[in-house]
Design a protein around this motif. Structure first.
Motif, PDB file in Angstrom:
ATOM      1  N   LEU A  85       7.513   6.645  22.217  1.00  0.00           N
ATOM      2  CA  LEU A  85       7.568   5.776  21.045  1.00  0.00           C
ATOM      3  C   LEU A  85       7.588   4.305  21.445  1.00  0.00           C
ATOM      4  CD1 LEU A  85      10.233   7.585  18.828  1.00  0.00           C
ATOM      5  CD2 LEU A  85       7.769   7.963  18.932  1.00  0.00           C
ATOM      6  N   VAL A  86       6.883   3.488  20.674  1.00  0.00           N
ATOM      7  CA  VAL A  86       6.878   2.042  20.886  1.00  0.00           C
ATOM      8  C   VAL A  86       7.444   1.383  19.626  1.00  0.00           C
ATOM      9  CG1 VAL A  86       5.460  -0.008  21.289  1.00  0.00           C
ATOM     10  CG2 VAL A  86       4.865   2.161  22.404  1.00  0.00           C
ATOM     11  N   PRO A  87       8.651   0.835  19.683  1.00  0.00           N
ATOM     12  CA  PRO A  87       9.213   0.146  18.512  1.00  0.00           C
ATOM     13  C   PRO A  87       8.329  -1.030  18.110  1.00  0.00           C
ATOM     14  CG  PRO A  87      10.900   0.566  20.163  1.00  0.00           C
ATOM     15  CD  PRO A  87       9.595   0.865  20.815  1.00  0.00           C
ATOM     16  N   VAL A  88       8.140  -1.208  16.805  1.00  0.00           N
ATOM     17  CA  VAL A  88       7.227  -2.235  16.303  1.00  0.00           C
ATOM     18  C   VAL A  88       8.029  -3.354  15.642  1.00  0.00           C
ATOM     19  CG1 VAL A  88       5.264  -2.710  14.798  1.00  0.00           C
ATOM     20  CG2 VAL A  88       5.470  -0.469  15.896  1.00  0.00           C
ATOM     21  N   PRO A  89       7.837  -4.598  16.089  1.00  0.00           N
ATOM     22  CA  PRO A  89       8.552  -5.713  15.451  1.00  0.00           C
ATOM     23  C   PRO A  89       8.015  -5.978  14.043  1.00  0.00           C
ATOM     24  CG  PRO A  89       7.018  -6.529  17.109  1.00  0.00           C
ATOM     25  CD  PRO A  89       7.023  -5.036  17.246  1.00  0.00           C
ATOM     26  N   ASP A  90       8.831  -6.613  13.211  1.00  0.00           N
ATOM     27  CA  ASP A  90       8.452  -6.905  11.832  1.00  0.00           C
ATOM     28  C   ASP A  90       7.238  -7.821  11.747  1.00  0.00           C
ATOM     29  OD1 ASP A  90      10.549  -5.351  10.978  1.00  0.00           O
ATOM     30  OD2 ASP A  90      11.908  -7.040  10.628  1.00  0.00           O
ATOM     31  N   SER A  91       6.974  -8.577  12.803  1.00  0.00           N
ATOM     32  CA  SER A  91       5.868  -9.537  12.794  1.00  0.00           C
ATOM     33  C   SER A  91       4.496  -8.872  12.886  1.00  0.00           C
ATOM     34  CB  SER A  91       6.028 -10.525  13.954  1.00  0.00           C
ATOM     35  OG  SER A  91       6.156  -9.832  15.187  1.00  0.00           O
ATOM     36  N   ILE A  92       4.459  -7.558  13.125  1.00  0.00           N
ATOM     37  CA  ILE A  92       3.191  -6.825  13.228  1.00  0.00           C
ATOM     38  C   ILE A  92       3.020  -5.960  11.992  1.00  0.00           C
ATOM     39  CG2 ILE A  92       1.926  -5.071  14.538  1.00  0.00           C
ATOM     40  CD1 ILE A  92       3.174  -6.109  17.058  1.00  0.00           C
ATOM     41  N   SER A  93       1.866  -6.062  11.351  1.00  0.00           N
ATOM     42  CA  SER A  93       1.597  -5.314  10.117  1.00  0.00           C
ATOM     43  C   SER A  93       1.421  -3.830  10.406  1.00  0.00           C
ATOM     44  CB  SER A  93       0.326  -5.839   9.445  1.00  0.00           C
ATOM     45  OG  SER A  93      -0.813  -5.524  10.233  1.00  0.00           O
ATOM     46  N   ASP A  94       1.557  -3.013   9.355  1.00  0.00           N
ATOM     47  CA  ASP A  94       1.314  -1.576   9.500  1.00  0.00           C
ATOM     48  C   ASP A  94      -0.113  -1.308   9.961  1.00  0.00           C
ATOM     49  OD1 ASP A  94       3.881  -0.833   8.695  1.00  0.00           O
ATOM     50  OD2 ASP A  94       3.313  -0.636   6.585  1.00  0.00           O
ATOM     51  N   GLU A  95      -1.068  -2.069   9.422  1.00  0.00           N
ATOM     52  CA  GLU A  95      -2.481  -1.852   9.771  1.00  0.00           C
ATOM     53  C   GLU A  95      -2.724  -2.082  11.260  1.00  0.00           C
ATOM     54  OE1 GLU A  95      -2.161  -2.506   5.481  1.00  0.00           O
ATOM     55  OE2 GLU A  95      -1.388  -3.620   7.214  1.00  0.00           O
ATOM     56  N   ALA A  96      -2.109  -3.108  11.834  1.00  0.00           N
ATOM     57  CA  ALA A  96      -2.257  -3.367  13.263  1.00  0.00           C
ATOM     58  C   ALA A  96      -1.448  -2.371  14.084  1.00  0.00           C
ATOM     59  CB  ALA A  96      -1.823  -4.798  13.587  1.00  0.00           C
ATOM     60  N   ALA A  97      -0.235  -2.059  13.616  1.00  0.00           N
ATOM     61  CA  ALA A  97       0.637  -1.142  14.360  1.00  0.00           C
ATOM     62  C   ALA A  97       0.035   0.253  14.468  1.00  0.00           C
ATOM     63  CB  ALA A  97       2.008  -1.067  13.696  1.00  0.00           C
TER      64      ALA A  97
END
Length: 325
Positions: free
Chosen positions: A106-118
């Motif tokens: 798993l790679v935690p995703v910061p809030d600064s990255i959109s769902d579409e990019a994540a």
């Protein structure tokens, strides 16, 4: 749960359908993820056709990458929070409301990255950044690639620019130049025009091209080799033409060129864990800053999976086609 399932192997638009399937239960070391968005990759389509290295047992749910929230933890999983937003790749069955993934991946995703990019953060971008490392080029060096308007090609161009590496981006249609320009990618050349090689030389100012990435094969391999400088590296990344590489022995000998194959899975498997963390950290930083753009071409519901597959195979799309449960 709702899932995009195929009961036979074949053309994805024909064999994929929306079905109900059991919600999976995580085993030891696994987590269950509630899907937010999942991309359609070419290797996903080849898997549905039954023509990829991995052949699932039927009936099978498609998909191999996604962004979602952690929904349940398997035995022995620690350091992960229910509800945490994560990206994950190299999984099975992500074209569904829920799927299982190894906790270690798993790679935690910061809030600064959109769902579409994540949703498309790992598979193609990690291949591209691993490929860039494989080329062993430094800031100020020149690289050339074909099929530059593909997912990996666009990402490689943006990653190279972020590292100060100059790159010539070959496309096979004039419209491809405009597609790259819309993403801020420069030095694009259409091989559909006469004398395109002279255009390449004008861009580089006759500086030596250190490395070339070939995703086509056939005559395209010879064209790239002819543009390499002395001691240059020609990397075979794919074979879109479905033909053997055609290479001039004269260019190979007198340029003292090296030809190598790149298989991302094998390179990644041999990579030390610290190197993987460093490259993933670089990707997250560049996506968050906007230096690396991962646009979505369109978002379809699981009940529109056939339309989504057809859209993903359309030339000139703006970005990855994504599925939403």
């Amino acid at each position: 749960m709702r899932s995009a399932i195929h009961t036979t192997f074949g053309e994805p638009a024909d064999v994929l359908a929306l079905e109900e399937s059991p919600v999976p239960e995580p085993g030891p070391g696994q987590v269950r993820i509630k899907t937010i968005l999942s991309p359609i990759h070419n290797h996903d389509l080849w898997t549905v056709r039954g023509s990829y290295g991995y052949k699932p047992e039927l009936p099978a749910i498609g998909g191999s990458e996604a962004v979602g929230t952690v929904d349940a933890l398997g035995e022995g999983v620690t350091g992960i929070t229910i509800g945490q937003r994560v990206s994950v790749a190299s999984v099975h069955g992500s074209w569904a409301e829920y799927f299982l993934a190894p906790a270690a991946g798993l790679v935690p995703v910061p809030d600064s990255i959109s769902d579409e990019a994540a949703a498309q953060l790992i598979a193609m971008p990690f291949s591209a950044i691993t490929l860039l490392d494989f080329l062993e080029v430094a800031s100020g060096d020149w690289v050339i690639q074909n099929t530059a308007n593909g997912a990996v090609g666009k990402t490689l161009a943006m990653l190279a620019a972020a590292r100060g590496v100059h790159i010539v981006n070959l496309v096979r249609r004039d419209a491809g130049v405009e597609e790259l320009a819309a993403l801020g990618i420069a030095n694009a050349v259409s091989t559909a025009i006469d004398g395109w090689q002279d255009r390449v030389r004008a861009i580089t100012g006759d500086a030596p091209i250190r490395a070339a990435v070939d995703s086509i094969g056939g005559q395209a391999s010879a064209e790239l080799l002819s543009l390499l400088g002395e001691d240059g590296l020609l990397v075979s990344f794919g074979t879109m033409a479905g033909e053997p590489m055609q290479i001039s022995s004269g260019n190979l000998i007198f340029k003292q060129a090296v030809v190598k194959g790149f298989w991302g899975s094998k390179v990644s498997a041999a990579m030390p864990a610290e190197a993987k963390r460093r490259l993933l950290g670089e990707l997250i930083r560049l996506v968050a800053s906007g230096e690396l753009k991962l646009p979505a071409g369109a978002v379809f519901g699981l009940d529109q999976v056939a339309d989504a597959v057809r859209a993903s195979l359309t030339a000139g799309k703006a970005g990855k086609v994504l599925l939403k449960p």
